[in-house]
Scaffold this motif. Structure first.
Motif, PDB file in Angstrom:
ATOM      1  N   MET A 121       0.819  -1.219   0.000  1.00  0.00           N
ATOM      2  CA  MET A 121       0.000   0.000   0.000  1.00  0.00           C
ATOM      3  C   MET A 121       0.844   1.256   0.000  1.00  0.00           C
ATOM      4  O   MET A 121       2.054   1.218   0.234  1.00  0.00           O
ATOM      5  N   THR A 122       0.153   2.372  -0.226  1.00  0.00           N
ATOM      6  CA  THR A 122       0.756   3.697  -0.193  1.00  0.00           C
ATOM      7  C   THR A 122      -0.104   4.572   0.715  1.00  0.00           C
ATOM      8  O   THR A 122      -1.326   4.564   0.600  1.00  0.00           O
ATOM      9  N   VAL A 123       0.544   5.314   1.622  1.00  0.00           N
ATOM     10  CA  VAL A 123      -0.172   6.186   2.554  1.00  0.00           C
ATOM     11  C   VAL A 123       0.388   7.595   2.411  1.00  0.00           C
ATOM     12  O   VAL A 123       1.604   7.787   2.448  1.00  0.00           O
ATOM     13  N   GLU A 124      -0.518   8.558   2.249  1.00  0.00           N
ATOM     14  CA  GLU A 124      -0.090   9.953   2.193  1.00  0.00           C
ATOM     15  C   GLU A 124       0.359  10.386   3.591  1.00  0.00           C
ATOM     16  O   GLU A 124      -0.238   9.987   4.591  1.00  0.00           O
ATOM     17  N   ILE A 125       1.395  11.201   3.657  1.00  0.00           N
ATOM     18  CA  ILE A 125       1.897  11.669   4.949  1.00  0.00           C
ATOM     19  C   ILE A 125       0.909  12.692   5.497  1.00  0.00           C
ATOM     20  O   ILE A 125       0.614  13.697   4.849  1.00  0.00           O
ATOM     21  N   PRO A 126       0.372  12.446   6.701  1.00  0.00           N
ATOM     22  CA  PRO A 126      -0.605  13.376   7.259  1.00  0.00           C
ATOM     23  C   PRO A 126       0.053  14.568   7.957  1.00  0.00           C
ATOM     24  O   PRO A 126       1.165  14.482   8.444  1.00  0.00           O
ATOM     25  N   SER A 127      -0.692  15.655   7.991  1.00  0.00           N
ATOM     26  CA  SER A 127      -0.309  16.814   8.786  1.00  0.00           C
ATOM     27  C   SER A 127      -1.243  16.918   9.990  1.00  0.00           C
ATOM     28  O   SER A 127      -0.835  17.314  11.070  1.00  0.00           O
ATOM     29  N   VAL A 128      -2.516  16.531   9.773  1.00  0.00           N
ATOM     30  CA  VAL A 128      -3.538  16.549  10.819  1.00  0.00           C
ATOM     31  C   VAL A 128      -4.350  15.268  10.707  1.00  0.00           C
ATOM     32  O   VAL A 128      -4.771  14.902   9.609  1.00  0.00           O
ATOM     33  N   ILE A 129      -4.546  14.576  11.849  1.00  0.00           N
ATOM     34  CA  ILE A 129      -5.401  13.385  11.869  1.00  0.00           C
ATOM     35  C   ILE A 129      -6.479  13.564  12.931  1.00  0.00           C
ATOM     36  O   ILE A 129      -6.321  14.360  13.851  1.00  0.00           O
ATOM     37  N   ARG A 130      -7.600  12.828  12.761  1.00  0.00           N
ATOM     38  CA  ARG A 130      -8.723  12.906  13.695  1.00  0.00           C
ATOM     39  C   ARG A 130      -9.074  11.510  14.169  1.00  0.00           C
ATOM     40  O   ARG A 130      -9.176  10.569  13.382  1.00  0.00           O
ATOM     41  N   LEU A 131      -9.240  11.368  15.490  1.00  0.00           N
ATOM     42  CA  LEU A 131      -9.645  10.084  16.057  1.00  0.00           C
ATOM     43  C   LEU A 131     -11.059   9.745  15.603  1.00  0.00           C
ATOM     44  O   LEU A 131     -11.900  10.633  15.460  1.00  0.00           O
ATOM     45  N   ARG A 132     -11.334   8.477  15.376  1.00  0.00           N
ATOM     46  CA  ARG A 132     -12.677   8.046  14.963  1.00  0.00           C
ATOM     47  C   ARG A 132     -13.630   7.987  16.154  1.00  0.00           C
ATOM     48  O   ARG A 132     -14.823   8.170  15.999  1.00  0.00           O
ATOM     49  N   ARG A 133     -13.102   7.720  17.351  1.00  0.00           N
ATOM     50  CA  ARG A 133     -13.927   7.663  18.566  1.00  0.00           C
ATOM     51  C   ARG A 133     -13.552   8.820  19.470  1.00  0.00           C
ATOM     52  O   ARG A 133     -12.392   9.196  19.569  1.00  0.00           O
ATOM     53  N   TYR A 134     -14.542   9.349  20.171  1.00  0.00           N
ATOM     54  CA  TYR A 134     -14.323  10.470  21.083  1.00  0.00           C
ATOM     55  C   TYR A 134     -13.546  10.007  22.310  1.00  0.00           C
ATOM     56  O   TYR A 134     -13.826   8.962  22.880  1.00  0.00           O
ATOM     57  N   VAL A 135     -12.567  10.802  22.724  1.00  0.00           N
ATOM     58  CA  VAL A 135     -11.782  10.539  23.925  1.00  0.00           C
ATOM     59  C   VAL A 135     -12.027  11.681  24.891  1.00  0.00           C
ATOM     60  O   VAL A 135     -11.811  12.852  24.553  1.00  0.00           O
ATOM     61  N   ARG A 136     -12.516  11.354  26.102  1.00  0.00           N
ATOM     62  CA  ARG A 136     -12.785  12.387  27.096  1.00  0.00           C
ATOM     63  C   ARG A 136     -11.486  12.796  27.774  1.00  0.00           C
ATOM     64  O   ARG A 136     -10.760  11.969  28.298  1.00  0.00           O
ATOM     65  N   ILE A 137     -11.219  14.085  27.759  1.00  0.00           N
ATOM     66  CA  ILE A 137     -10.020  14.639  28.382  1.00  0.00           C
ATOM     67  C   ILE A 137     -10.458  15.515  29.548  1.00  0.00           C
ATOM     68  O   ILE A 137     -11.283  16.410  29.370  1.00  0.00           O
ATOM     69  N   PRO A 138      -9.939  15.260  30.768  1.00  0.00           N
ATOM     70  CA  PRO A 138     -10.322  16.110  31.894  1.00  0.00           C
ATOM     71  C   PRO A 138      -9.881  17.551  31.656  1.00  0.00           C
ATOM     72  O   PRO A 138      -8.772  17.799  31.192  1.00  0.00           O
ATOM     73  N   PHE A 139     -10.744  18.483  31.964  1.00  0.00           N
ATOM     74  CA  PHE A 139     -10.478  19.899  31.747  1.00  0.00           C
ATOM     75  C   PHE A 139      -9.581  20.440  32.854  1.00  0.00           C
ATOM     76  O   PHE A 139      -9.848  20.238  34.031  1.00  0.00           O
ATOM     77  N   ARG A 140      -8.526  21.106  32.456  1.00  0.00           N
ATOM     78  CA  ARG A 140      -7.628  21.752  33.423  1.00  0.00           C
ATOM     79  C   ARG A 140      -8.002  23.219  33.510  1.00  0.00           C
ATOM     80  O   ARG A 140      -8.031  23.918  32.509  1.00  0.00           O
ATOM     81  N   THR A 141      -8.297  23.677  34.718  1.00  0.00           N
ATOM     82  CA  THR A 141      -8.662  25.078  34.865  1.00  0.00           C
ATOM     83  C   THR A 141      -7.437  25.980  34.870  1.00  0.00           C
ATOM     84  O   THR A 141      -7.522  27.129  34.477  1.00  0.00           O
ATOM     85  N   ARG A 142      -6.299  25.476  35.299  1.00  0.00           N
ATOM     86  CA  ARG A 142      -5.084  26.276  35.373  1.00  0.00           C
ATOM     87  C   ARG A 142      -3.982  25.601  34.563  1.00  0.00           C
ATOM     88  O   ARG A 142      -3.783  24.399  34.646  1.00  0.00           O
ATOM     89  N   VAL A 143      -3.272  26.385  33.804  1.00  0.00           N
ATOM     90  CA  VAL A 143      -2.173  25.866  32.989  1.00  0.00           C
ATOM     91  C   VAL A 143      -1.029  25.458  33.909  1.00  0.00           C
ATOM     92  O   VAL A 143      -0.609  26.244  34.764  1.00  0.00           O
ATOM     93  N   PRO A 144      -0.509  24.229  33.771  1.00  0.00           N
ATOM     94  CA  PRO A 144       0.595  23.825  34.641  1.00  0.00           C
ATOM     95  C   PRO A 144       1.866  24.633  34.351  1.00  0.00           C
ATOM     96  O   PRO A 144       2.169  24.931  33.198  1.00  0.00           O
ATOM     97  N   LEU A 145       2.579  24.995  35.400  1.00  0.00           N
ATOM     98  CA  LEU A 145       3.810  25.772  35.270  1.00  0.00           C
ATOM     99  C   LEU A 145       4.962  24.837  34.940  1.00  0.00           C
ATOM    100  O   LEU A 145       5.371  24.015  35.757  1.00  0.00           O
ATOM    101  N   THR A 146       5.458  24.947  33.712  1.00  0.00           N
ATOM    102  CA  THR A 146       6.628  24.188  33.280  1.00  0.00           C
ATOM    103  C   THR A 146       7.658  25.165  32.730  1.00  0.00           C
ATOM    104  O   THR A 146       7.315  26.303  32.365  1.00  0.00           O
ATOM    105  N   ARG A 147       8.887  24.728  32.652  1.00  0.00           N
ATOM    106  CA  ARG A 147       9.958  25.584  32.139  1.00  0.00           C
ATOM    107  C   ARG A 147       9.655  26.008  30.701  1.00  0.00           C
ATOM    108  O   ARG A 147       9.790  27.162  30.325  1.00  0.00           O
ATOM    109  N   THR A 148       9.242  25.040  29.874  1.00  0.00           N
ATOM    110  CA  THR A 148       8.954  25.320  28.471  1.00  0.00           C
ATOM    111  C   THR A 148       7.816  26.320  28.331  1.00  0.00           C
ATOM    112  O   THR A 148       7.905  27.265  27.543  1.00  0.00           O
ATOM    113  N   ALA A 149       6.746  26.119  29.089  1.00  0.00           N
ATOM    114  CA  ALA A 149       5.607  27.031  29.005  1.00  0.00           C
ATOM    115  C   ALA A 149       5.983  28.434  29.481  1.00  0.00           C
ATOM    116  O   ALA A 149       5.563  29.432  28.878  1.00  0.00           O
TER     117      ALA A 149
END
Length: 169
Positions: free
Chosen positions: A48-76
């Motif tokens: 097979m041949t697959v095009e290189i993706p830039s953006v992909i979307r999950l087929r099933r919904y994944v629940r992500i807990p909402f963070r009210t405060r952005v965590p303090l990291t060195r990078t951020a």
């Protein structure tokens, strides 16, 4: 390594993935390609041949807990201050606590700034008033949805812009 933006089934941005992981998700039918790479590159196998993706979307919904405060990291923190020393404007290499921890200062967004080594060493564990220094900005918690997303840089791949930017209110 090439990164691919991962969207939830509802087109909400979740994170970035290495290209290899993104292709595995597409091949296992757990995700679909929403946007191909603008270069038009493809991956070939014997069957097979697959095009290189830039953006992909999950087929099933994944629940992500909402963070009210952005965590303090060195990078951020460095990203918030644009990788510039808040005292002199040169390239920042370290984190400085405006109110030193040795004097009761907390390790929170409102007390941390990006700093170059020279300014950090010169300030040491003193208060700004003792040195006669002032802050040109007031440090604070970053705002916006992209700050809560793991690995997504606001000025990342331009192909991600329609999926990462916040809608106008």
């Amino acid at each position: 390594m090439r990164q691919v933006l991962l969207l939830n089934a509802t087109y909400e941005p979740l994170t970035t993935l290495p290209l290899r992981r993104a292709v595995v998700l597409v091949l296992r039918d757990k995700a679909e390609i929403v946007h191909q790479d603008v270069s038009g590159a493809v991956l070939h196998s014997a069957a097979m041949t697959v095009e290189i993706p830039s953006v992909i979307r999950l087929r099933r919904y994944v629940r992500i807990p909402f963070r009210t405060r952005v965590p303090l990291t060195r990078t951020a923190l460095m990203r918030r201050d644009n990788f510039r020393c808040v005292y002199c404007g040169r390239r920042a290499e370290t984190i400085d606590h405006v109110h030193p921890r040795s004097r009761g200062g907390k390790h929170v967004w409102e007390n941390c700034v990006a700093s170059c080594r020279t300014c950090n060493h010169r300030k040491a564990d003193r208060l700004l008033e003792e040195l006669g220094w002032t802050l040109p900005i007031t440090p604070g918690v970053p705002r916006g949805a992209h700050w809560r997303l793991i690995g997504i840089v606001p000025d990342g791949d331009p192909q991600w812009a329609p999926y990462v930017t916040e809608p106008a209110a």
